[in-house]
Design a protein around this motif. Structure first.
Motif, PDB file in Angstrom:
ATOM      1  N   ARG A   1       3.651   3.038  35.763  1.00 18.64           N
ATOM      2  CA  ARG A   1       4.543   2.627  34.692  1.00 18.64           C
ATOM      3  C   ARG A   1       5.986   2.814  35.082  1.00 18.64           C
ATOM      4  O   ARG A   1       6.821   2.003  34.721  1.00 18.64           O
ATOM      5  CB  ARG A   1       4.235   3.405  33.419  1.00 18.64           C
ATOM      6  CG  ARG A   1       2.945   2.994  32.769  1.00 18.64           C
ATOM      7  CD  ARG A   1       2.600   3.765  31.519  1.00 18.64           C
ATOM      8  NE  ARG A   1       3.711   4.254  30.782  1.00 18.64           N
ATOM      9  CZ  ARG A   1       3.642   5.249  29.912  1.00 18.64           C
ATOM     10  NH1 ARG A   1       2.511   5.872  29.713  1.00 18.64           N
ATOM     11  NH2 ARG A   1       4.697   5.632  29.259  1.00 18.64           N
ATOM     12  N   TYR A  18       5.955  -1.546  25.181  1.00 15.97           N
ATOM     13  CA  TYR A  18       4.497  -1.365  25.131  1.00 15.97           C
ATOM     14  C   TYR A  18       4.017  -1.291  23.693  1.00 15.97           C
ATOM     15  O   TYR A  18       4.673  -0.694  22.846  1.00 15.97           O
ATOM     16  CB  TYR A  18       4.091  -0.048  25.809  1.00 15.97           C
ATOM     17  CG  TYR A  18       4.239  -0.033  27.292  1.00 15.97           C
ATOM     18  CD1 TYR A  18       3.174  -0.392  28.121  1.00 15.97           C
ATOM     19  CD2 TYR A  18       5.427   0.356  27.890  1.00 15.97           C
ATOM     20  CE1 TYR A  18       3.305  -0.364  29.500  1.00 15.97           C
ATOM     21  CE2 TYR A  18       5.567   0.385  29.269  1.00 15.97           C
ATOM     22  CZ  TYR A  18       4.505   0.023  30.065  1.00 15.97           C
ATOM     23  OH  TYR A  18       4.633   0.057  31.429  1.00 15.97           O
ATOM     24  N   THR A  50      -8.720   5.033  27.766  1.00  9.71           N
ATOM     25  CA  THR A  50      -7.648   5.888  27.253  1.00  9.71           C
ATOM     26  C   THR A  50      -6.392   5.041  27.043  1.00  9.71           C
ATOM     27  O   THR A  50      -6.227   3.998  27.677  1.00  9.71           O
ATOM     28  CB  THR A  50      -7.300   7.023  28.236  1.00  9.71           C
ATOM     29  OG1 THR A  50      -6.779   6.452  29.440  1.00  9.71           O
ATOM     30  CG2 THR A  50      -8.516   7.892  28.542  1.00  9.71           C
ATOM     31  N   LYS A  51      -5.522   5.513  26.161  1.00  7.61           N
ATOM     32  CA  LYS A  51      -4.261   4.807  25.932  1.00  7.61           C
ATOM     33  C   LYS A  51      -3.442   4.766  27.217  1.00  7.61           C
ATOM     34  O   LYS A  51      -2.890   3.731  27.581  1.00  7.61           O
ATOM     35  CB  LYS A  51      -3.456   5.497  24.836  1.00  7.61           C
ATOM     36  CG  LYS A  51      -4.044   5.341  23.465  1.00  7.61           C
ATOM     37  CD  LYS A  51      -3.206   6.067  22.436  1.00  7.61           C
ATOM     38  CE  LYS A  51      -3.844   5.996  21.061  1.00  7.61           C
ATOM     39  NZ  LYS A  51      -3.032   6.699  20.054  1.00  7.61           N
ATOM     40  N   LYS A  52      -3.366   5.887  27.888  1.00 14.87           N
ATOM     41  CA  LYS A  52      -2.596   5.974  29.126  1.00 14.87           C
ATOM     42  C   LYS A  52      -3.148   5.018  30.186  1.00 14.87           C
ATOM     43  O   LYS A  52      -2.389   4.335  30.874  1.00 14.87           O
ATOM     44  CB  LYS A  52      -2.620   7.414  29.647  1.00 14.87           C
ATOM     45  CG  LYS A  52      -1.742   7.653  30.836  1.00 14.87           C
ATOM     46  CD  LYS A  52      -1.758   9.133  31.213  1.00 14.87           C
ATOM     47  CE  LYS A  52      -0.883   9.418  32.400  1.00 14.87           C
ATOM     48  NZ  LYS A  52      -0.849  10.837  32.728  1.00 14.87           N
ATOM     49  N   GLY A  53      -4.462   4.953  30.291  1.00 12.33           N
ATOM     50  CA  GLY A  53      -5.088   4.055  31.259  1.00 12.33           C
ATOM     51  C   GLY A  53      -4.810   2.599  30.936  1.00 12.33           C
ATOM     52  O   GLY A  53      -4.556   1.784  31.835  1.00 12.33           O
ATOM     53  N   MET A  55      -2.205   1.422  29.301  1.00  9.53           N
ATOM     54  CA  MET A  55      -0.794   1.175  29.596  1.00  9.53           C
ATOM     55  C   MET A  55      -0.574   1.045  31.097  1.00  9.53           C
ATOM     56  O   MET A  55       0.182   0.187  31.546  1.00  9.53           O
ATOM     57  CB  MET A  55       0.067   2.295  29.007  1.00  9.53           C
ATOM     58  CG  MET A  55       0.093   2.287  27.496  1.00  9.53           C
ATOM     59  SD  MET A  55       0.922   3.722  26.791  1.00  9.53           S
ATOM     60  CE  MET A  55       2.622   3.374  27.194  1.00  9.53           C
ATOM     61  N   ARG A  56      -1.248   1.874  31.858  1.00  8.00           N
ATOM     62  CA  ARG A  56      -1.131   1.810  33.317  1.00  8.00           C
ATOM     63  C   ARG A  56      -1.638   0.470  33.846  1.00  8.00           C
ATOM     64  O   ARG A  56      -1.027  -0.149  34.706  1.00  8.00           O
ATOM     65  CB  ARG A  56      -1.895   2.974  33.947  1.00  8.00           C
ATOM     66  CG  ARG A  56      -1.685   3.082  35.437  1.00  8.00           C
ATOM     67  CD  ARG A  56      -2.417   4.265  36.021  1.00  8.00           C
ATOM     68  NE  ARG A  56      -1.862   5.505  35.487  1.00  8.00           N
ATOM     69  CZ  ARG A  56      -2.589   6.562  35.133  1.00  8.00           C
ATOM     70  NH1 ARG A  56      -3.894   6.555  35.280  1.00  8.00           N
ATOM     71  NH2 ARG A  56      -2.027   7.644  34.665  1.00  8.00           N
TER      72      ARG A  56
END
Length: 75
Positions: A1, A18, A50-53, A55-56
């Protein structure tokens, strides 16, 4: 990111935006969908558990699209 953020800020003078939504919250393993947009430009989508995944993954797709556009513009 952070690679996408640095590139977009240098090229477009803004930050990527995002949004993250839960696609299937009721499942045992929920899935999230993230969209990243460059104002006045492109949008990319990522999905992960996951949210982070998510977004990545969206950031990775966006970086690839920007690189593809640059290569298409070169003679």
């Amino acid at each position: 990111r952070s690679n996408l953020q640095n590139l977009v800020q240098a090229r477009f003078g803004s930050l990527p935006v995002y949004t993250v939504d839960a696609v299937d919250e009721g499942a045992q393993e929920p899935e999230f969908e993230a969209r990243v947009g460059v104002p006045g430009c492109l949008e990319a989508l990522g999905r992960a558990r996951t949210k982070k995944g998510a977004m990545r993954q969206a950031a990775s797709v966006m970086l690839q699209r920007i690189n593809d556009e640059e290569q298409a513009e070169e003679p």
